[in-house]
Design an enzyme around this catalytic site. Structure first.
Site, PDB file in Angstrom:
ATOM      1  N   ALA A  67       0.839  -1.197   0.000  1.00 15.93           N
ATOM      2  CA  ALA A  67       0.000   0.000   0.000  1.00 15.93           C
ATOM      3  C   ALA A  67       0.873   1.245   0.000  1.00 15.93           C
ATOM      4  O   ALA A  67       2.012   1.229   0.448  1.00 15.93           O
ATOM      5  CB  ALA A  67      -0.911   0.003   1.220  1.00 15.93           C
ATOM      6  N   ARG A 117       6.605  12.128   4.166  1.00 16.05           N
ATOM      7  CA  ARG A 117       5.667  12.591   5.188  1.00 16.05           C
ATOM      8  C   ARG A 117       4.355  12.968   4.496  1.00 16.05           C
ATOM      9  O   ARG A 117       3.794  14.039   4.716  1.00 16.05           O
ATOM     10  CB  ARG A 117       6.253  13.764   5.977  1.00 16.05           C
ATOM     11  CG  ARG A 117       6.789  14.930   5.161  1.00 16.05           C
ATOM     12  CD  ARG A 117       7.145  16.119   6.058  1.00 16.05           C
ATOM     13  NE  ARG A 117       7.686  17.244   5.306  1.00 16.05           N
ATOM     14  CZ  ARG A 117       8.981  17.481   5.120  1.00 16.05           C
ATOM     15  NH1 ARG A 117       9.886  16.636   5.612  1.00 16.05           N
ATOM     16  NH2 ARG A 117       9.384  18.546   4.441  1.00 16.05           N
ATOM     17  N   PHE A 120      -1.273  10.392   4.470  1.00 18.76           N
ATOM     18  CA  PHE A 120      -2.549   9.825   4.016  1.00 18.76           C
ATOM     19  C   PHE A 120      -3.288  10.760   3.063  1.00 18.76           C
ATOM     20  O   PHE A 120      -4.514  10.939   3.152  1.00 18.76           O
ATOM     21  CB  PHE A 120      -3.465   9.481   5.192  1.00 18.76           C
ATOM     22  CG  PHE A 120      -3.050   8.302   6.030  1.00 18.76           C
ATOM     23  CD1 PHE A 120      -2.035   7.455   5.637  1.00 18.76           C
ATOM     24  CD2 PHE A 120      -3.703   8.042   7.229  1.00 18.76           C
ATOM     25  CE1 PHE A 120      -1.660   6.369   6.424  1.00 18.76           C
ATOM     26  CE2 PHE A 120      -3.347   6.957   8.027  1.00 18.76           C
ATOM     27  CZ  PHE A 120      -2.323   6.127   7.626  1.00 18.76           C
ATOM     28  N   ASN A 147      -6.464  -0.939   2.106  1.00 17.46           N
ATOM     29  CA  ASN A 147      -5.810  -0.459   3.316  1.00 17.46           C
ATOM     30  C   ASN A 147      -6.543   0.776   3.841  1.00 17.46           C
ATOM     31  O   ASN A 147      -6.713   1.760   3.110  1.00 17.46           O
ATOM     32  CB  ASN A 147      -4.351  -0.144   2.971  1.00 17.46           C
ATOM     33  CG  ASN A 147      -3.510   0.244   4.155  1.00 17.46           C
ATOM     34  OD1 ASN A 147      -3.818   1.191   4.851  1.00 17.46           O
ATOM     35  ND2 ASN A 147      -2.397  -0.466   4.342  1.00 17.46           N
ATOM     36  N   ASN A 180      -4.230   0.186   8.982  1.00 14.22           N
ATOM     37  CA  ASN A 180      -2.939   0.875   9.080  1.00 14.22           C
ATOM     38  C   ASN A 180      -2.910   1.713  10.356  1.00 14.22           C
ATOM     39  O   ASN A 180      -3.552   2.755  10.441  1.00 14.22           O
ATOM     40  CB  ASN A 180      -2.718   1.760   7.850  1.00 14.22           C
ATOM     41  CG  ASN A 180      -1.324   2.354   7.798  1.00 14.22           C
ATOM     42  OD1 ASN A 180      -0.568   2.297   8.760  1.00 14.22           O
ATOM     43  ND2 ASN A 180      -0.968   2.932   6.661  1.00 14.22           N
ATOM     44  N   SER A 183       1.567   4.424  10.383  1.00 10.64           N
ATOM     45  CA  SER A 183       2.184   5.546   9.677  1.00 10.64           C
ATOM     46  C   SER A 183       2.700   6.557  10.696  1.00 10.64           C
ATOM     47  O   SER A 183       1.979   6.934  11.623  1.00 10.64           O
ATOM     48  CB  SER A 183       1.178   6.225   8.754  1.00 10.64           C
ATOM     49  OG  SER A 183       1.712   7.447   8.270  1.00 10.64           O
TER      50      SER A 183
END
Length: 349
Positions: A67, A117, A120, A147, A180, A183
């Site tokens: 992903a 960075r 999402f 995901n 997830n 992150s």
């Protein structure tokens, strides 16, 4: 096949002259064009057979796409036809969000690494599902993982609400769903890997999954993606919690916050997670620890720093049932997929 594989090394200098995120977008656009023109459609069938089973799912081979490369699920068929045995797309959040300010992706070529960075950035759940529905990948009997994550402006105390929305939305369209929680680019997200927080989240997700399984008359496996920057005690706690809540798989690992392997290199001090070669040994440690604690109770997908078939084999030897690629594709191109499939096919004989 050879045209595409030889084209990437020739194109790489031009791509690496661009901003990393721009190059990423250009590459996806060109790959989609190649797929639409029929140039990649034979690649899937050019790989050796290396059948595998993952979370009860039958794979053509155990090499998957991680992903993050296709956040919106807009290029599933084009990417899958590079020869992957399974494809995972996202991370998707309930609502569209822009992610962090640009620039937010940086190459460290001397370390075969990236720092990102991104945060999402995605078009939201509705657009994501529409893209997934247009794909032919699953109708061809291929395996697709979706995901899910939480929006940046959702308080961490209400994170479960976003994951429950995501699970309900993607469930009918997924062969498996990944949660997830690792992150480093969404504030406090990694706190969800803690024992009490993780158990509470997974308990709610398992309850919702049981209801969705009854509604849709099929079981969709759940996997959890974790970080490489975990202590042994944290890994052990995760290994105890996952089977208790019926979790089928664990993806080890996401990006690292450690800078030891890139110290002194240009961009090394940029905020974000490091992916690529520096993560390989870190993820091996997590995989080995998980396998020693889990036995065969939960499937492990190994990801992080695979730039060769040998490294894919090392992930499997450490205890993974399958592997995923991302940063290695940026440095090696699509030829890496076949190299890994061949290495794992040879190792399974």
């Amino acid at each position: 096949m050879s045209i595409l594989f030889h084209a990437y090394p020739l194109a790489r200098p031009a791509l690496f002259a661009m901003d990393a995120e721009t190059a990423h977008e250009v590459t996806l656009a060109q790959l989609q064009r190649a797929y639409d023109c029929g140039l990649t459609r034979k690649l899937l069938h050019a790989q050796p057979e290396a059948p595998a089973t993952l979370m009860g799912l039958s794979l053509r081979n155990p090499v998957g796409l991680a992903a993050g490369l296709d956040k919106n699920g807009a290029h599933i068929d084009a990417l899958g036809n590079l020869g992957f045995g399974f494809v995972e797309v996202g991370t998707v959040t309930p609502r569209a969000q822009p992610g962090n300010p640009k620039p937010r992706m940086f190459r460290l070529p001397r370390a075969n690494a990236l720092i990102n960075r991104l945060g999402f950035n995605n078009q939201g759940l509705d657009a994501f599902i529409a893209n997934v529905q247009r794909s032919q990948w699953r109708s061809q009997g291929r395996i697709l993982g979706l995901n899910i994550g939480k929006n940046a402006d959702t308080p961490i105390e209400r994170a479960a609400e976003d994951y429950l929305i995501g699970l309900a939305g993607v469930y009918p369209h997924a062969d498996y769903v990944t949660v997830n929680i690792s992150s480093p680019n969404t504030k406090n997200l990694r706190a969800l890997q803690g024992g009490d927080e993780l158990s509470a989240l997974l308990g709610q997700l398992q309850e919702r999954r049981l209801a969705l399984a009854d509604q849709h008359q099929r079981h969709v496996p759940l996997a959890v993606k974790i970080a490489p920057d975990l202590s042994d005690d944290q890994i052990d706690a995760i290994a105890e919690i996952l089977p208790r809540h019926g979790i089928d798989g664990v993806i080890a690992t996401n990006t690292t916050l450690a800078r030891d392997a890139v110290q002194g290199l240009p961009h090394a001090e940029e905020a974000g997670g490091v992916s690529g070669a520096p993560v390989h040994e870190l993820s091996l440690r997590v995989i080995e620890r998980l396998r020693s604690r889990l036995g065969d109770a939960v499937a492990i997908i190994g990801v992080g720093g695979i730039l060769s078939g040998r490294q894919a084999s090392e992930k499997m030897a450490a205890g993974a049932q399958a592997v995923q690629l991302y940063t290695g594709l940026i440095y090696r191109g699509p030829a890496l997929v076949g190299e890994c499939v061949r290495a794992l096919a040879q190792g399974s004989r």
